[in-house]
Design an enzyme around this catalytic site. Structure first.
Site, PDB file in Angstrom:
ATOM      1  N   GLY A  95     -13.469  -1.468  -6.892  1.00 57.68           N
ATOM      2  CA  GLY A  95     -14.774  -0.881  -6.589  1.00 57.68           C
ATOM      3  C   GLY A  95     -14.817  -0.012  -5.346  1.00 57.68           C
ATOM      4  O   GLY A  95     -15.901   0.215  -4.795  1.00 57.68           O
ATOM      5  N   GLY A  96     -13.655   0.461  -4.868  1.00 56.15           N
ATOM      6  CA  GLY A  96     -13.649   1.351  -3.699  1.00 56.15           C
ATOM      7  C   GLY A  96     -14.317   0.676  -2.515  1.00 56.15           C
ATOM      8  O   GLY A  96     -14.066  -0.505  -2.236  1.00 56.15           O
ATOM      9  N   ARG A 112       0.852  -1.185   0.000  1.00 61.27           N
ATOM     10  CA  ARG A 112       0.000   0.000   0.000  1.00 61.27           C
ATOM     11  C   ARG A 112       0.895   1.245   0.000  1.00 61.27           C
ATOM     12  O   ARG A 112       1.946   1.264   0.644  1.00 61.27           O
ATOM     13  CB  ARG A 112      -0.831  -0.041   1.270  1.00 61.27           C
ATOM     14  CG  ARG A 112      -1.811   1.094   1.444  1.00 61.27           C
ATOM     15  CD  ARG A 112      -2.929   1.004   0.468  1.00 61.27           C
ATOM     16  NE  ARG A 112      -4.073   1.818   0.862  1.00 61.27           N
ATOM     17  CZ  ARG A 112      -5.059   2.129   0.048  1.00 61.27           C
ATOM     18  NH1 ARG A 112      -5.051   1.705  -1.213  1.00 61.27           N
ATOM     19  NH2 ARG A 112      -6.083   2.841   0.465  1.00 61.27           N
ATOM     20  N   THR A 160      -9.385   0.379  -9.668  1.00 57.65           N
ATOM     21  CA  THR A 160      -8.531  -0.580  -9.025  1.00 57.65           C
ATOM     22  C   THR A 160      -8.633  -1.796  -9.912  1.00 57.65           C
ATOM     23  O   THR A 160      -9.493  -1.854 -10.778  1.00 57.65           O
ATOM     24  CB  THR A 160      -9.086  -0.831  -7.619  1.00 57.65           C
ATOM     25  OG1 THR A 160      -9.026   0.391  -6.930  1.00 57.65           O
ATOM     26  CG2 THR A 160      -8.353  -1.911  -6.874  1.00 57.65           C
ATOM     27  N   SER A 189      -7.575   0.947   3.302  1.00 62.11           N
ATOM     28  CA  SER A 189      -8.043   0.457   2.009  1.00 62.11           C
ATOM     29  C   SER A 189      -9.283  -0.414   2.191  1.00 62.11           C
ATOM     30  O   SER A 189      -9.587  -0.857   3.305  1.00 62.11           O
ATOM     31  CB  SER A 189      -6.929  -0.374   1.365  1.00 62.11           C
ATOM     32  OG  SER A 189      -7.390  -0.982   0.183  1.00 62.11           O
ATOM     33  N   SER A 190      -9.972  -0.673   1.097  1.00 63.30           N
ATOM     34  CA  SER A 190     -11.068  -1.652   1.108  1.00 63.30           C
ATOM     35  C   SER A 190     -10.700  -2.901   0.310  1.00 63.30           C
ATOM     36  O   SER A 190     -11.524  -3.811   0.162  1.00 63.30           O
ATOM     37  CB  SER A 190     -12.321  -1.039   0.480  1.00 63.30           C
ATOM     38  OG  SER A 190     -12.754   0.064   1.224  1.00 63.30           O
ATOM     39  N   ASP A 233      -7.720   8.317   0.293  1.00 64.57           N
ATOM     40  CA  ASP A 233      -8.236   7.233   1.138  1.00 64.57           C
ATOM     41  C   ASP A 233      -7.977   7.485   2.619  1.00 64.57           C
ATOM     42  O   ASP A 233      -8.503   6.765   3.478  1.00 64.57           O
ATOM     43  CB  ASP A 233      -7.628   5.878   0.725  1.00 64.57           C
ATOM     44  CG  ASP A 233      -8.450   5.209  -0.371  1.00 64.57           C
ATOM     45  OD1 ASP A 233      -9.560   5.679  -0.672  1.00 64.57           O
ATOM     46  OD2 ASP A 233      -7.978   4.194  -0.930  1.00 64.57           O
ATOM     47  N   THR A 238      -4.047  -0.838  -7.219  1.00 66.05           N
ATOM     48  CA  THR A 238      -4.823   0.355  -7.581  1.00 66.05           C
ATOM     49  C   THR A 238      -3.994   1.616  -7.685  1.00 66.05           C
ATOM     50  O   THR A 238      -2.922   1.719  -7.092  1.00 66.05           O
ATOM     51  CB  THR A 238      -5.930   0.589  -6.520  1.00 66.05           C
ATOM     52  OG1 THR A 238      -6.811   1.608  -6.975  1.00 66.05           O
ATOM     53  CG2 THR A 238      -5.365   0.997  -5.178  1.00 66.05           C
ATOM     54  N   ASN A 243      -6.130   4.160  -7.153  1.00 65.80           N
ATOM     55  CA  ASN A 243      -7.326   4.709  -6.524  1.00 65.80           C
ATOM     56  C   ASN A 243      -8.340   5.090  -7.596  1.00 65.80           C
ATOM     57  O   ASN A 243      -8.990   4.222  -8.145  1.00 65.80           O
ATOM     58  CB  ASN A 243      -7.020   5.861  -5.570  1.00 65.80           C
ATOM     59  CG  ASN A 243      -8.218   6.148  -4.672  1.00 65.80           C
ATOM     60  OD1 ASN A 243      -9.085   5.290  -4.533  1.00 65.80           O
ATOM     61  ND2 ASN A 243      -8.281   7.323  -4.079  1.00 65.80           N
TER      62      ASN A 243
HETATM   63  O1  DON Z   1      -7.894   1.043  -1.512  1.00 63.91           O
HETATM   64  C1  DON Z   1      -9.059   1.327  -1.720  1.00 63.91           C
HETATM   65  O2  DON Z   1      -9.982   0.925  -1.037  1.00 63.91           O
HETATM   66  C2  DON Z   1      -9.413   2.213  -2.907  1.00 63.91           C
HETATM   67  N1  DON Z   1      -8.304   3.064  -3.223  1.00 63.91           N
HETATM   68  C3  DON Z   1      -9.799   1.346  -4.057  1.00 63.91           C
HETATM   69  C4  DON Z   1     -10.236   2.130  -5.261  1.00 63.91           C
HETATM   70  C5  DON Z   1     -11.020   1.343  -6.234  1.00 63.91           C
HETATM   71  O3  DON Z   1     -11.320   0.197  -6.034  1.00 63.91           O
HETATM   72  C6  DON Z   1     -11.493   2.054  -7.440  1.00 63.91           C
HETATM   73  N2  DON Z   1     -12.083   1.130  -8.361  1.00 63.91           N
HETATM   74  N3  DON Z   1     -13.054   1.125  -8.934  1.00 63.91           N
END
Ligand code: DON
Length: 573
Positions: A477-478, A113, A385, A456-457, A427, A403, A405
């Site tokens: 997908g955040g 990360r 991501t 992060s997710s 984030d 990712t 982001n």
């Molecule tokens: O680490 C995370 O949770 C976010 N930066 C992920 C971003 C993400 O999945 C965007 N995608 N669609």
């Protein structure tokens, strides 16, 4: 499965150049032609399989395993290829998490990360009146954390079999000779053109005169040179020397704060994976600084107390229970989760049966909960991501989520080095109560501190059945990532679905705040109506996640599926 694969192939993207074919980029009889290739949505392989966001990346991963590499080799080569062919999320300038299980049962968790630069500070995104300026955490030079991906690739190398020089070669060839882009990439490059120009101090390869169209060739010479420096000098070929100098010069031209020392001092960290049981299966996922593993553990442990199968797939009863569990898990995320090296994260309590029972004690079936009344549990205790799933012939399993982001990250391309930097600083929690670009809230646990990794997710996950490899799964997908992985696992374990159905069924998502249920357009209208009658606010949205899954069947076959929501594609043999 075969039949479906052929049908989908006909409907899905064919990527074809208008020019002559070029020689294959991967040899030994396995031809990969970057000028003519197709999406393959699912297939059954008998030995090794890769599912990723781009056909060329999956094909490179599979070819590397055919050449004698294992799943870790494939994960490295696939990520490097994604950094070239899928610039919106594949990356050198971002970060990620790798979760692996060797065929002897050894578990490997690599945290690469991004980290806050030494010059970062808690209130760096607030103006003098304390108001958040999220444009700064989301675009341009100040939005980037110290990139972790290259350190992560080299931390993976000890588990691989082939030399790095070999694993990076396809990416170099693709960057240097170019590859043909499809409709989706052309249209997102066009719509991001203005921000590439605005946030980069040198014109990058992604900006061309006129519009991109499907069938155009994208050549990235600067990126090829950056990859060659890594090929020659290893990780120092990125974190020191010419590439580091180019990153810092870009920072200086654009008022960023990443320094030579930040780059030199960055290290990937080994983390113990988070493990728990769900209905007789062993689930292995990523621990903080990702919230993903903790969230899916809370959700699945809650589900285990209810007979979901009896309730039925996506019936109002099932969906309502899942929503209420998600509401509570995401409230906890906002309060309790952050980088464990900087904040004491109460994982043990959060996953205890007593705590989870207490969290669900105010759950009322048939009635919508209210987020304002659902606070994080009291604990006292000392859209880009990308994900790839790999299984090899020996049964090694690797799940990687990586990712920048947002799509194309900060939109800043390092001048002369040809790669995009992340906008991962968003984030962090810029200020308590201020949602980030995914609507996530946070406080002390996820406040900015130099050297700290933002929460992060990302949820790369492995599942064992009878202590044997069963499922590799993950998604972008955040904040919706844990939801997608949770629903994918429930679909396989509770509703007996194959990999393709499990990832492609409609999805729904609740994250405590905002207090609404997001559903995909294909979500069952009758269930939706009944949820509304219970008091839920339902919001329709575009696709949730792009999940890649491999399920290992009792006969040894690798049932491999790529999400229908993008150009995602599988390869194997
Ligand atoms: O680490 C995370 O949770 C976010 N930066 C992920 C971003 C993400 O999945 C965007 N995608 N669609």
């Amino acid at each position: 499965m075969r039949k479906i694969a052929v049908l989908l192939l006909a409907m899905a993207g064919q990527f074809t150049a208008f020019s002559q074919p070029v020689p294959s980029i991967v040899g030994r009889g396995k031809q990969i032609d970057p000028y003519h290739y197709s999406v393959v949505k699912n297939a059954m392989f008998s030995k090794a399989a890769v599912s990723s966001a781009h056909p060329l990346a999956s094909m490179v991963g599979a070819a590397i395993m055919q050449e004698g590499g294992n799943a870790f080799d494939a994960a490295i080569a696939t990520q490097l290829t994604l950094a070239v062919v899928y610039p919106g999320a594949g990356n050198l300038g971002g970060g990620g998490f790798l979760l692996g299980r060797k065929s002897n049962g050894e578990l490997i968790g690599i945290d690469y990360r991004e980290a806050a630069p030494a010059k970062a500070s808690r209130d760096m995104y607030l103006d003098k009146n304390g108001n958040p300026q999220l444009n700064l955490s989301q675009t341009g030079h100040l939005a980037s954390g110290i990139p972790g991906t290259v350190a992560g690739l080299f931390a993976t190398l000890p588990y691989a079999k082939l030399p790095f020089a070999r694993l990076v070669q396809p990416a170099i060839d693709l960057a240097e000779k170019g590859f043909v882009i499809g409709e989706r990439e052309a249209s997102s490059l066009n719509s991001t053109r203005e921000s590439f120009v605005k946030y980069s101090t040198r014109t990058p390869a992604f900006v061309k005169e006129g519009k991109w169209k499907a069938g155009d060739t994208l050549i990235q010479k600067d990126l090829a040179a950056t990859l060659r420096r890594m090929q020659k000098d290893g990780a120092p070929g990125f974190y020191e020397g010419e590439t580091a100098k180019l990153i810092v010069e870009e920072m200086q031209r654009g008022n960023g704060i990443i320094s030579l020392d930040d780059l030199k001092n960055y290290t990937a960290k080994l983390r113990s994976p988070l493990e728990f049981d769900y209905r007789g299966h062993r689930i292995i996922s990523f621990a903080p600084p990702s919230s993903g593993g903790v969230i899916i553990a809370q959700l699945l442990k809650i589900m285990e107390k209810y007979p979901l199968k009896e309730y039925g797939f996506q019936t109002p009863k099932t969906v309502q229970l899942m929503i209420e569990a998600e509401r509570r898990a995401y409230a906890d995320r906002a309060e309790h989760l952050g980088d464990p090296d900087f904040y004491k994260v109460p994982v043990k309590t959060m996953l205890s049966d007593a705590y989870l029972a207490q969290r669900m004690s105010d759950y009322v079936p048939d009635k919508a909960g209210v987020s304002a009344a659902v606070k994080p549990g009291m604990i006292k205790e000392s859209e880009e991501t990308t994900h790839l799933s790999v299984v090899d012939a020996a049964g090694n399993m690797v799940a990687v989520t990586t990712t920048l982001n947002g799509g194309y990250g900060s939109r800043t391309v390092v001048g002369g080095a040809g790669f995009l930097l992340n906008n991962e600083m968003d984030d962090f929690s810029a200020k308590p109560g201020v949602p980030n670009m995914y609507g996530a809230l946070g406080g002390e646990a996820n406040a900015i501190v130099p050297g700290k990794r933002m929460l992060s997710s990302m949820t790369p996950t492995l599942v064992l059945k009878n202590n044997k490899p069963y499922l590799v799964i993950g998604t972008p997908g955040g904040t919706t990532i844990p939801t997608s992985v949770f629903q994918g696992i429930v679909n396989v374990i509770d509703f007996n679905m194959n990999a393709d159905d499990a990832i492609n069924k409609p999805k729904f998502h609740h994250q405590w705040q905002p207090d609404e249920v997001d559903v995909e357009k294909s979500f069952d209208p009758e269930t939706k109506k009944q949820l509304q009658a219970m008091g839920y606010k339902i919001v329709e949205r575009n696709g949730i996640g792009r999940t890649e899954a491999i399920r290992l069947l009792p006969n040894g076959k690798r049932e491999t599926a790529a999400d229908k929501r993008g150009d995602d594609s599988v390869a194997g043999f």
